[in-house]
Design a protein around this motif. Sequence first.
Motif, short mmCIF file in Angstrom:
data_model
loop_
_atom_site.label_atom_id
_atom_site.label_comp_id
_atom_site.label_asym_id
_atom_site.label_seq_id
_atom_site.Cartn_x
_atom_site.Cartn_y
_atom_site.Cartn_z
N ALA A 142 7.78 4.51 10.57
CA ALA A 142 8.53 3.49 9.85
C ALA A 142 8.50 2.18 10.64
O ALA A 142 8.63 2.18 11.87
CB ALA A 142 9.97 3.94 9.64
N GLY A 143 8.30 1.09 9.90
CA GLY A 143 8.18 -0.22 10.53
C GLY A 143 6.75 -0.61 10.85
O GLY A 143 6.49 -1.77 11.18
N GLY A 144 5.84 0.34 10.74
CA GLY A 144 4.44 0.08 11.05
C GLY A 144 3.69 -0.54 9.89
O GLY A 144 4.25 -0.86 8.85
N SER A 145 2.38 -0.69 10.10
CA SER A 145 1.52 -1.35 9.11
C SER A 145 0.27 -0.53 8.85
O SER A 145 -0.19 0.22 9.73
CB SER A 145 1.10 -2.73 9.62
OG SER A 145 2.21 -3.58 9.81
N LEU A 146 -0.25 -0.66 7.67
CA LEU A 146 -1.54 -0.09 7.28
C LEU A 146 -2.22 -1.06 6.33
O LEU A 146 -1.54 -1.79 5.59
CB LEU A 146 -1.37 1.25 6.57
CG LEU A 146 -1.11 2.51 7.39
CD1 LEU A 146 -0.86 3.69 6.43
CD2 LEU A 146 -2.25 2.82 8.32
N THR A 147 -3.54 -1.02 6.32
CA THR A 147 -4.30 -1.79 5.33
C THR A 147 -5.20 -0.84 4.56
O THR A 147 -6.00 -0.11 5.16
CB THR A 147 -5.15 -2.88 6.00
OG1 THR A 147 -4.30 -3.78 6.71
CG2 THR A 147 -5.92 -3.66 4.94
N LEU A 148 -5.06 -0.83 3.26
CA LEU A 148 -5.91 -0.04 2.38
C LEU A 148 -7.03 -0.92 1.85
O LEU A 148 -6.83 -2.12 1.59
CB LEU A 148 -5.11 0.52 1.20
CG LEU A 148 -3.87 1.34 1.54
CD1 LEU A 148 -3.23 1.87 0.25
CD2 LEU A 148 -4.19 2.47 2.49
N SER A 149 -8.19 -0.31 1.68
CA SER A 149 -9.33 -0.99 1.08
C SER A 149 -9.85 -0.16 -0.08
O SER A 149 -9.75 1.07 -0.05
CB SER A 149 -10.46 -1.16 2.10
OG SER A 149 -10.05 -1.91 3.22
N CYS A 150 -10.42 -0.84 -1.06
CA CYS A 150 -11.03 -0.15 -2.21
C CYS A 150 -12.26 -0.93 -2.61
O CYS A 150 -12.17 -2.09 -3.01
CB CYS A 150 -10.05 -0.07 -3.35
SG CYS A 150 -10.77 0.53 -4.89
N ALA A 151 -13.41 -0.28 -2.47
CA ALA A 151 -14.68 -0.92 -2.80
C ALA A 151 -15.24 -0.34 -4.09
O ALA A 151 -15.34 0.88 -4.24
CB ALA A 151 -15.67 -0.72 -1.66
N LEU A 169 -4.96 -3.90 0.31
CA LEU A 169 -3.50 -3.89 0.27
C LEU A 169 -3.01 -3.84 1.72
O LEU A 169 -3.14 -2.81 2.38
CB LEU A 169 -2.96 -2.71 -0.51
CG LEU A 169 -1.44 -2.71 -0.73
CD1 LEU A 169 -1.04 -3.86 -1.65
CD2 LEU A 169 -0.96 -1.37 -1.29
N GLN A 170 -2.48 -4.95 2.18
CA GLN A 170 -1.88 -5.01 3.51
C GLN A 170 -0.43 -4.60 3.37
O GLN A 170 0.33 -5.23 2.62
CB GLN A 170 -1.98 -6.43 4.08
CG GLN A 170 -1.24 -6.63 5.39
CD GLN A 170 -1.86 -5.87 6.55
OE1 GLN A 170 -3.08 -5.88 6.71
NE2 GLN A 170 -1.04 -5.21 7.34
N MET A 171 -0.05 -3.56 4.09
CA MET A 171 1.30 -3.02 3.99
C MET A 171 1.99 -3.15 5.34
O MET A 171 1.53 -2.56 6.32
CB MET A 171 1.25 -1.54 3.57
CG MET A 171 0.49 -1.32 2.27
SD MET A 171 0.55 0.40 1.72
CE MET A 171 -0.43 1.19 3.00
N ASN A 172 3.06 -3.92 5.36
CA ASN A 172 3.84 -4.14 6.58
C ASN A 172 5.25 -3.59 6.41
O ASN A 172 5.69 -3.34 5.28
CB ASN A 172 3.92 -5.63 6.91
CG ASN A 172 2.57 -6.24 7.18
OD1 ASN A 172 1.67 -5.61 7.74
ND2 ASN A 172 2.40 -7.50 6.77
N ALA A 173 5.94 -3.42 7.52
CA ALA A 173 7.32 -2.95 7.50
C ALA A 173 7.46 -1.71 6.62
O ALA A 173 8.36 -1.63 5.77
CB ALA A 173 8.26 -4.07 7.04
N LEU A 174 6.58 -0.75 6.82
CA LEU A 174 6.56 0.43 5.97
C LEU A 174 7.83 1.25 6.13
O LEU A 174 8.42 1.34 7.22
CB LEU A 174 5.33 1.27 6.29
CG LEU A 174 4.03 0.73 5.68
CD1 LEU A 174 2.81 1.29 6.39
CD2 LEU A 174 3.98 1.06 4.19
N LYS A 175 8.23 1.87 5.02
CA LYS A 175 9.43 2.69 4.96
C LYS A 175 9.05 4.11 4.54
O LYS A 175 8.03 4.30 3.84
CB LYS A 175 10.41 2.12 3.94
CG LYS A 175 10.79 0.67 4.17
CD LYS A 175 11.68 0.16 3.03
CE LYS A 175 12.06 -1.30 3.24
NZ LYS A 175 12.91 -1.81 2.13
N PRO A 176 9.86 5.11 4.88
CA PRO A 176 9.56 6.47 4.44
C PRO A 176 9.39 6.57 2.92
O PRO A 176 8.57 7.37 2.44
CB PRO A 176 10.76 7.27 4.93
CG PRO A 176 11.21 6.52 6.14
CD PRO A 176 10.99 5.07 5.81
N GLU A 177 10.11 5.77 2.17
CA GLU A 177 9.99 5.82 0.71
C GLU A 177 8.68 5.24 0.19
O GLU A 177 8.40 5.31 -1.02
CB GLU A 177 11.18 5.11 0.03
CG GLU A 177 11.47 3.73 0.54
CD GLU A 177 12.57 3.71 1.61
OE1 GLU A 177 12.55 4.58 2.51
OE2 GLU A 177 13.43 2.81 1.53
#
Length: 121
Positions: free
Chosen positions: A14-23, A80-88
């Motif tokens: 939680a609080g971390g970041s991920l970036t998704l890509s779709c080609a 999709l850049q995802m920051n401040a990730l939450k368990p939900e």
Amino acid sequence: QVQLVESGGGLVQAGGSLTLSCAASGSIFSINAMAWYRQAPGKQRELVAHITGGSNTNYADSVKGRFTISRDNAKNTVYLQMNALKPEDTAVYYCNAVIKISWVGAPHDYWGQGTQVTVSS
């Protein structure tokens, strides 16, 4: 045939970041809107973020200010850049694109296979 291939999912605290890509690849004439959806266990698939061909964006209220959708038209790719990730935010994330495969005919919806995002508390 058109394929959408997602990457970038995984496990994050939680609080971390991920970036998704779709080609998108295959017989593509043009790509209109692109979007990310997600589906958590026992819940319906929901729209997370959407980007038009002109790069206008909109977001689900639950991710506004934390997620950013973008696209690279030269690479037929949406991010999709995802920051401040939450368990939900834990869910399978699916890429969607509205694609024309020729200059005639209507565009159609295409979907990726999904990528798991798990956010631990």
